[in-house]
Design an enzyme around this catalytic site. Structure first.
Site, PDB file in Angstrom:
ATOM      1  N   THR A 133      10.957   8.139 -14.588  1.00 59.17           N
ATOM      2  CA  THR A 133      11.688   9.145 -15.347  1.00 59.17           C
ATOM      3  C   THR A 133      12.226   8.569 -16.651  1.00 59.17           C
ATOM      4  O   THR A 133      12.445   7.351 -16.754  1.00 59.17           O
ATOM      5  CB  THR A 133      12.874   9.651 -14.482  1.00 59.17           C
ATOM      6  N   ASP A 134      12.512   9.453 -17.615  1.00 53.79           N
ATOM      7  CA  ASP A 134      13.153   8.992 -18.856  1.00 53.79           C
ATOM      8  C   ASP A 134      14.627   8.651 -18.630  1.00 53.79           C
ATOM      9  O   ASP A 134      15.255   8.030 -19.486  1.00 53.79           O
ATOM     10  CB  ASP A 134      13.010  10.050 -19.967  1.00 53.79           C
ATOM     11  N   GLU A 135      15.159   9.045 -17.463  1.00 57.52           N
ATOM     12  CA  GLU A 135      16.589   8.805 -17.220  1.00 57.52           C
ATOM     13  C   GLU A 135      16.918   7.316 -17.114  1.00 57.52           C
ATOM     14  O   GLU A 135      18.071   6.927 -17.230  1.00 57.52           O
ATOM     15  CB  GLU A 135      17.049   9.549 -15.956  1.00 57.52           C
ATOM     16  N   TYR A 158      20.674   7.588  -9.005  1.00 61.14           N
ATOM     17  CA  TYR A 158      19.247   7.951  -9.054  1.00 61.14           C
ATOM     18  C   TYR A 158      18.518   7.150 -10.125  1.00 61.14           C
ATOM     19  O   TYR A 158      17.524   6.476  -9.842  1.00 61.14           O
ATOM     20  CB  TYR A 158      19.090   9.459  -9.328  1.00 61.14           C
ATOM     21  N   LYS A 162      15.575   4.235  -9.871  1.00 61.90           N
ATOM     22  CA  LYS A 162      14.254   4.363 -10.502  1.00 61.90           C
ATOM     23  C   LYS A 162      14.023   3.187 -11.465  1.00 61.90           C
ATOM     24  O   LYS A 162      12.915   2.660 -11.549  1.00 61.90           O
ATOM     25  CB  LYS A 162      14.131   5.687 -11.257  1.00 61.90           C
TER      26      LYS A 162
HETATM   27  N1  LIG Z   1      11.390  16.388 -11.404  1.00 58.03           N
HETATM   28  C1  LIG Z   1      11.488  15.818 -12.597  1.00 58.03           C
HETATM   29  O1  LIG Z   1      11.940  16.429 -13.564  1.00 58.03           O
HETATM   30  C2  LIG Z   1      11.001  14.393 -12.791  1.00 58.03           C
HETATM   31  C3  LIG Z   1      10.901  13.900 -14.090  1.00 58.03           C
HETATM   32  C4  LIG Z   1      10.397  12.606 -14.282  1.00 58.03           C
HETATM   33  C5  LIG Z   1      10.025  11.842 -13.201  1.00 58.03           C
HETATM   34  N2  LIG Z   1      10.150  12.338 -11.946  1.00 58.03           N
HETATM   35  C6  LIG Z   1       9.704  11.483 -10.825  1.00 58.03           C
HETATM   36  O2  LIG Z   1       8.551  12.101 -10.287  1.00 58.03           O
HETATM   37  C7  LIG Z   1       8.492  11.889  -8.881  1.00 58.03           C
HETATM   38  C8  LIG Z   1       8.376  13.215  -8.161  1.00 58.03           C
HETATM   39  O3  LIG Z   1       9.501  14.025  -8.488  1.00 58.03           O
HETATM   40  P1  LIG Z   1       9.669  15.481  -7.868  1.00 58.03           P
HETATM   41  O4  LIG Z   1      10.560  16.241  -8.766  1.00 58.03           O
HETATM   42  O5  LIG Z   1       8.331  16.027  -7.525  1.00 58.03           O
HETATM   43  O6  LIG Z   1      10.451  15.131  -6.534  1.00 58.03           O
HETATM   44  P2  LIG Z   1      10.692  16.007  -5.234  1.00 58.03           P
HETATM   45  O7  LIG Z   1      12.072  15.695  -4.780  1.00 58.03           O
HETATM   46  O8  LIG Z   1      10.320  17.436  -5.486  1.00 58.03           O
HETATM   47  O9  LIG Z   1       9.629  15.450  -4.175  1.00 58.03           O
HETATM   48  C9  LIG Z   1       9.718  14.163  -3.651  1.00 58.03           C
HETATM   49  C10 LIG Z   1       8.735  14.062  -2.482  1.00 58.03           C
HETATM   50  O10 LIG Z   1       8.811  12.718  -1.971  1.00 58.03           O
HETATM   51  C11 LIG Z   1       8.885  12.774  -0.550  1.00 58.03           C
HETATM   52  N3  LIG Z   1       9.637  11.600  -0.075  1.00 58.03           N
HETATM   53  C12 LIG Z   1      10.954  11.320  -0.286  1.00 58.03           C
HETATM   54  N4  LIG Z   1      11.289  10.177   0.341  1.00 58.03           N
HETATM   55  C13 LIG Z   1      10.159   9.709   0.928  1.00 58.03           C
HETATM   56  C14 LIG Z   1       9.855   8.556   1.697  1.00 58.03           C
HETATM   57  N5  LIG Z   1      10.799   7.643   2.000  1.00 58.03           N
HETATM   58  N6  LIG Z   1       8.597   8.389   2.131  1.00 58.03           N
HETATM   59  C15 LIG Z   1       7.621   9.299   1.833  1.00 58.03           C
HETATM   60  N7  LIG Z   1       7.853  10.421   1.130  1.00 58.03           N
HETATM   61  C16 LIG Z   1       9.108  10.616   0.673  1.00 58.03           C
HETATM   62  C17 LIG Z   1       9.612  14.065  -0.248  1.00 58.03           C
HETATM   63  O11 LIG Z   1       9.359  14.500   1.080  1.00 58.03           O
HETATM   64  C18 LIG Z   1       9.068  15.003  -1.311  1.00 58.03           C
HETATM   65  O12 LIG Z   1       7.904  15.653  -0.872  1.00 58.03           O
HETATM   66  C19 LIG Z   1       9.744  11.105  -8.521  1.00 58.03           C
HETATM   67  O13 LIG Z   1       9.396   9.744  -8.443  1.00 58.03           O
HETATM   68  C20 LIG Z   1      10.689  11.348  -9.687  1.00 58.03           C
HETATM   69  O14 LIG Z   1      11.560  10.263  -9.865  1.00 58.03           O
HETATM   70  C21 LIG Z   1      10.621  13.593 -11.722  1.00 58.03           C
END
Ligand SMILES: NC(=O)c1ccc[n+]([C@@H]2O[C@H](COP(=O)([O-])OP(=O)(O)OC[C@H]3O[C@@H](n4cnc5c(N)ncnc54)[C@H](O)[C@@H]3O)[C@@H](O)[C@H]2O)c1
Length: 352
Positions: A133-135, A158, A162
């Site tokens: 993430t950019d965070e 969080y 990350k």
């Molecule tokens: N949502 C955003 O705006 C955003 C932006 C930039 C980066 N990200 C990154 O992208 C990735 C996905 O984000 P998202 O929004 O789809 O998240 P989300 O919370 O919607 O989904 C996360 C998934 O990971 C699974 N999970 C969690 N813990 C687990 C574990 N210990 N073992 C196996 N599976 C596990 C969950 O069951 C879920 O299906 C993350 O790494 C997040 O940091 C998200």
């Protein structure tokens, strides 16, 4: 290609799985623990397709992850599994340390063991895409942009977890030669997002004519990228990205939280009119502790080296997304009744 995706039952992971299987013809094994944030209904279009497999597992479980690598023999891994909600990290940081740091470490070690045993031609092709993430970069002043070399200054449990996982991933490249690529992306929005984050929470509350909470003065700024544009970028990264490097993805769509919420109100008033404008539901609530003021991305490296760019404006994407939530009540109604009812998260005891 055979790709091991982690977190494929989440918001971004499910978009990646759908795109890989339905649009690129890749075979996918989705490894997901199925936490509260997962929803297998997001993968209904893949359920009966042969190139798609699902394995329920915690990424911290080394034995199962080793077996998954040995049985499935992937050509690449796209690692998205994470605890992803800042407000939840304020109330309970332990799960973030476990999944985001220990889980990423476990995957890196399992991938390294597997990679070192691959024959040379397959080793050359192997990639470990670590999605972040950019965070991790912290908070910006009014004019700067996050670049790939911006120093890390995470504010929340969080983003700190990350940041730690990004450092581990790049150390596994530098120390062990594991071909890791790191992506840092701005806020995603779009269909199938669990309704705890700003955009889906606001849409659902506005559909139900409930109060629309805006943190602090509503002036915090985020850059927004549609999830399908992010998924396309991650697949470009898998094929064109250079191991050991970082790539920023962003939507060139900086909006204050207040702008986002009012825009959702206006789109809903247009698509689903009721009596009274929905803007009147906006309610200012106490700010998130450690709330970063502004995020904005310089994505010129991804544009230049991956030939990637967002395909829709924020206004188009937001209208599509509001339309999707209006049409897909069955997908989110169960979640609102079960996993999360929309109540406030992430306040310190002193703020209650
Ligand atoms: N949502 C955003 O705006 C955003 C932006 C930039 C980066 N990200 C990154 O992208 C990735 C996905 O984000 P998202 O929004 O789809 O998240 P989300 O919370 O919607 O989904 C996360 C998934 O990971 C699974 N999970 C969690 N813990 C687990 C574990 N210990 N073992 C196996 N599976 C596990 C969950 O069951 C879920 O299906 C993350 O790494 C997040 O940091 C998200």
């Amino acid at each position: 290609m055979r790709i091991l995706v982690t977190g494929g039952a989440g918001f971004i992971g499910s978009a990646v799985c759908r795109r890989l299987v339905l649009q690129t013809g890749a075979a996918v094994i989705n490894v997901d623990k199925l936490t509260y944030a997962a929803n297998l209904a997001s993968l209904a279009s893949l359920e009966r397709l042969e190139p798609y497999e699902f394995l329920q597992s915690d990424i911290c479980d080394r034995e199962v992850i080793d077996l998954a690598f040995a049985d499935y023999e992937p050509d690449a891994i796209i690692h998205l599994a994470a605890e992803s909600h800042v407000d939840r990290s304020i109330n309970g940081p332990g799960a973030f340390v476990n999944t985001n740091i220990v889980g990423t470490y476990t995957l890196l070690e399992a991938a390294r063991t597997y990679y070192e045993r691959l024959p040379l031609p397959r080793r050359k092709q192997f990639r470990f895409v670590h999605v972040s993430t950019d965070e991790v970069y912290g908070s910006l002043g009014p004019n700067d942009l996050f670049r790939e070399d911006t120093p890390y200054r995470p504010s929340s449990p969080y983003s700190a977890s990350k940041a730690a996982s990004d450092h581990l991933a790049l150390a596994w490249f530098r120390t062990y030669g594991l071909p890791v690529i790191v992506s840092n992306c701005s806020n995603n929005y779009g269909p199938y997002q669990f309704p705890e984050k700003l955009i889906p929470l606001t849409i659902l509350n506005a559909i139900d004519r409930k109060p629309l909470p805006v943190y602090g003065d509503g002036k915090n700024i985020r850059d927004w990228l549609h999830v399908d544009d992010h998924a396309a970028g991650l697949i470009r990264l898998l094929h064109e990205g250079k191991p050991g490097e970082k790539y920023n993805f962003g939507g060139d769509a900086e909006r204050s939280n207040m702008e986002v919420v009012t825009q959702i109100c206006d789109v809903l008033d247009r698509l689903s009119p009721t009596t009274g404008m929905r803007r009147s539901l906006i309610t200012f609530v106490p700010d998130r502790p450690g709330h970063d003021a502004r995020y904005a991305i310089d994505a010129s490296k991804a544009r230049r080296e991956l030939d990637w760019k967002p395909t829709r404006t924020f206004e188009q994407g937001l209208a599509e997304t509001v339309g999707w939530y209006l049409k897909n009540r069955a997908w989110w109604e169960r979640t609102r009744r079960g996993a999360y009812d929309g109540s406030r998260l992430g306040l310190l005891a002193s703020q209650h």
